[in-house]
Design a protein around this motif. Sequence first.
Motif, PDB file in Angstrom:
ATOM      1  N   TYR A   1       1.198  -0.736   0.152  1.00  0.00           N
ATOM      2  CA  TYR A   1      -0.156   0.425   0.423  1.00  0.00           C
ATOM      3  C   TYR A   1       0.610   0.897  -0.039  1.00  0.00           C
ATOM      4  O   TYR A   1       0.380   2.191  -1.029  1.00  0.00           O
ATOM      5  CB  TYR A   1      -0.913   0.354   1.217  1.00  0.00           C
TER       6      TYR A   1
ATOM      7  N   ASN B   1       2.604   1.737  -3.666  1.00  0.00           N
ATOM      8  CA  ASN B   1       1.576   2.398  -4.252  1.00  0.00           C
ATOM      9  C   ASN B   1       1.225   3.411  -4.264  1.00  0.00           C
ATOM     10  O   ASN B   1       1.069   4.574  -5.099  1.00  0.00           O
ATOM     11  CB  ASN B   1       0.463   1.216  -4.320  1.00  0.00           C
ATOM     12  N   ARG B   2       0.785   3.999  -2.854  1.00  0.00           N
ATOM     13  CA  ARG B   2       0.787   5.554  -2.919  1.00  0.00           C
ATOM     14  C   ARG B   2       2.034   6.655  -3.338  1.00  0.00           C
ATOM     15  O   ARG B   2       2.090   7.240  -3.382  1.00  0.00           O
ATOM     16  CB  ARG B   2      -0.020   5.305  -1.147  1.00  0.00           C
TER      17      ARG B   2
ATOM     18  N   LEU C   1      -2.730   5.884  -5.749  1.00  0.00           N
ATOM     19  CA  LEU C   1      -4.177   6.149  -5.061  1.00  0.00           C
ATOM     20  C   LEU C   1      -4.951   6.959  -5.841  1.00  0.00           C
ATOM     21  O   LEU C   1      -4.563   7.810  -6.306  1.00  0.00           O
ATOM     22  CB  LEU C   1      -3.453   6.853  -3.701  1.00  0.00           C
ATOM     23  N   ASN C   2      -6.168   6.315  -5.615  1.00  0.00           N
ATOM     24  CA  ASN C   2      -7.440   7.161  -6.251  1.00  0.00           C
ATOM     25  C   ASN C   2      -7.031   7.224  -7.448  1.00  0.00           C
ATOM     26  O   ASN C   2      -7.484   8.161  -8.304  1.00  0.00           O
ATOM     27  CB  ASN C   2      -7.262   8.269  -5.486  1.00  0.00           C
TER      28      ASN C   2
ATOM     29  N   ILE D   1      -4.386   1.866 -10.726  1.00  0.00           N
ATOM     30  CA  ILE D   1      -4.180   0.914  -9.809  1.00  0.00           C
ATOM     31  C   ILE D   1      -4.763   0.082  -9.770  1.00  0.00           C
ATOM     32  O   ILE D   1      -4.779  -1.738  -9.174  1.00  0.00           O
ATOM     33  CB  ILE D   1      -4.565   1.883  -8.042  1.00  0.00           C
TER      34      ILE D   1
ATOM     35  N   THR E   1      -9.151  -4.053  -4.110  1.00  0.00           N
ATOM     36  CA  THR E   1      -8.676  -2.682  -4.213  1.00  0.00           C
ATOM     37  C   THR E   1      -8.917  -1.453  -3.959  1.00  0.00           C
ATOM     38  O   THR E   1      -8.248  -0.507  -3.526  1.00  0.00           O
ATOM     39  CB  THR E   1      -8.237  -3.688  -5.907  1.00  0.00           C
ATOM     40  N   THR E   2      -9.760  -1.337  -4.104  1.00  0.00           N
ATOM     41  CA  THR E   2     -11.023  -0.146  -4.116  1.00  0.00           C
ATOM     42  C   THR E   2     -11.218  -0.184  -2.747  1.00  0.00           C
ATOM     43  O   THR E   2     -10.906   0.756  -2.846  1.00  0.00           O
ATOM     44  CB  THR E   2     -12.882  -0.754  -4.963  1.00  0.00           C
TER      45      THR E   2
ATOM     46  N   LEU F   1      -9.247  -0.295  -0.785  1.00  0.00           N
ATOM     47  CA  LEU F   1      -7.809  -0.445  -0.230  1.00  0.00           C
ATOM     48  C   LEU F   1      -6.923   1.105  -0.396  1.00  0.00           C
ATOM     49  O   LEU F   1      -6.790   1.839   0.251  1.00  0.00           O
ATOM     50  CB  LEU F   1      -7.026  -1.361  -0.180  1.00  0.00           C
ATOM     51  N   TYR F   2      -7.193   1.087  -1.971  1.00  0.00           N
ATOM     52  CA  TYR F   2      -6.591   2.173  -2.451  1.00  0.00           C
ATOM     53  C   TYR F   2      -7.666   3.366  -3.074  1.00  0.00           C
ATOM     54  O   TYR F   2      -7.283   4.633  -3.166  1.00  0.00           O
ATOM     55  CB  TYR F   2      -6.163   1.433  -3.398  1.00  0.00           C
ATOM     56  N   VAL F   3      -9.371   3.181  -3.054  1.00  0.00           N
ATOM     57  CA  VAL F   3      -9.690   4.406  -3.853  1.00  0.00           C
ATOM     58  C   VAL F   3     -10.560   4.494  -2.427  1.00  0.00           C
ATOM     59  O   VAL F   3     -11.095   4.247  -2.228  1.00  0.00           O
ATOM     60  CB  VAL F   3     -10.342   3.579  -4.994  1.00  0.00           C
TER      61      VAL F   3
END
Lengths: 304, 316
Positions: free
Chosen positions: A136, A139-140, A145-146, A150, A220-221, A223-225
């Motif tokens: 995480y 990727n950030r 992110l968002n 992703i 995935t959504t 966690l990241y969106v």
Amino acid sequence: MTTALVKRKKPMTPQDVLFNTLCGIVFAIFAFICVFPFYYLFICTISNPNLVEVGRITIWPKGLTLRNYAEVLKVDNLGNAALITVVRAVFGTLSSTFCSAYLAYFFTKQNMWGRRLWYRLVVATMYFSAGMIPEYLNNRALGLLNTFWIYIVPGLVGVYNMILIKTSMESLPGELEESAVLDGAGYMTRLFRIVLPLQKPILATVSLFLVVNHWNDFFTTQLYVTNPRLYTLQFLLYEFLAQVKNTSNAVVTGDEAVNATMNVVRATGIRLTLTVVVMLPIMLVYPFIQKFYVKGVMIGAVKG
Amino acid sequence: MQISGRTSVGQMRRKPKHKWDDYKVFLLAFPAIALVLLFRYAPLWGWSFALFQYKPGKALLDCKYVGLQNFSFLFSNPVMRRNLVRVLTNTFGIHLLGYLFTPLPMLFAIFLSEMKSKRYQKLVQTVTTLPNFISWVIIYSLVNSFFSSSGVATNLLKSLGLVEEGFNLMTSGDHVWLRMVLLQQWKGLGWSAIIYFAAISGISQDMFEAAMIDGANRIQRIWYITIPSLIPTYFVLLIMSIGNFLNTGVDQYLTFGNALNKQYIEVLDLYVYNLGIGSGQISFSVAVGIMKSVVALVLFSSANLASKKIRGESVF
């Protein structure tokens, strides 16, 4: 297979009949348990929501209505989520299949500089990962992110798929490529003109694995969106279910209670219908893709 | 996974060629290798978060460096220790309970392939693999429509007098492990059986014919031929699942979890997620994750070693 032999040689004994009947019944029960929930959910969506809410629907739909489907179309963000999901599934599947096949092709070349090291490094990621939070953070830091990316970029090279494709490529006779080399074809020409066209079955299998994974992924959504414009259908459903989880415990009285009940009924209808809508594509293609899957599992099994 | 496949394409290298070609193959492959490095190895830098007292919104190096304190805190702090023990108990409990069901796919395949009608076999196989393709979110919704307080299955149980008014299996904290494992079986049984179908069709027919000439009945044929032929497959799968022991995934537990069953449903992966993303305790969460990765690696290596010892070849 064994039974076929028995049948040819001698008629069925009473024990055989008993065995077949018993097994038949047990399997029929399990098969029923596997399909009935889907059927049940479907009849609930076309029945009168008030009857559904109190659990009156059992085997047949009652009070036929399409109201739920009309309601579900009004759900905020549904069209957008559908679009995101489809684009993600199609684009993500195509790009990931290609990247995995691309890497697989070059790993079939024994003369690659440092091949042993690279291959081991890549395969090791199947058994070792830095963990959810470090990924995480990574990727950030990469600015994913968002963003729509992703959904696509982190999964571009699927290691397991790469191994499946590589195994399949290795079974091609080497003469095919050798003759192309004599004609002056480079690696890319050979990959695109000779190897990939001959790998259609395995590429199809891998694509199907990927497309279902893309379709079913909601984490995935989660966690990241946070941007609703990037929600997927599964995540929309997940959020809906989470809302129901939270509100069903709230206690209200009087007029509010009546309103609340109506809202609950409506919400249940929408939730069930949304579930049907989200799983419908998988159910529709499932009969056609099932045999590809079986093939994929068997290739995987051979390779361990 | 050993490096295999000395194909004839590879043999081309045997005649001395330009060394340049070796680099060229590498350079062409490099973008794809780089993606693996970037998304699978680069996250390792995130491990350094475990050495700091990281506060979201701050740069890591502005945070207090605490060395290995986070790790010792996980064990010395009573609350943290209790949580860790709890989630490990859940992870082990659910997995060990799941192991009781591991012979099921094998039996499923054996008995189904003994059935007379090929069409019935195909039908059962198709229908029972279907749930494998459905996401846990949808499964939650399905189960909810049956077992929530007004669900059809709950009503049935109520009318039979088996449960009391107000019974709601979805929020109940009873038998959580068993319910999770049963759902996993529902989802995965038909799918897991496929590999055994493949193995059964690979058994030589001569053996069955010979056995039949010797007068072996169906049960004897299954017991002395089919099952012994499938045992190696069974053990490979078992060993692989031991290597995967700590990787439970989060989907199922996240969707089915709620305040009332959290005590029994929170597995290690979910705990890492809840701790890191839910409560923003990145440093602790990374520390737990590191321990998990290390233990997982040890498990994989031992599973692999066991496989080498038993079967003379490695699984991975």
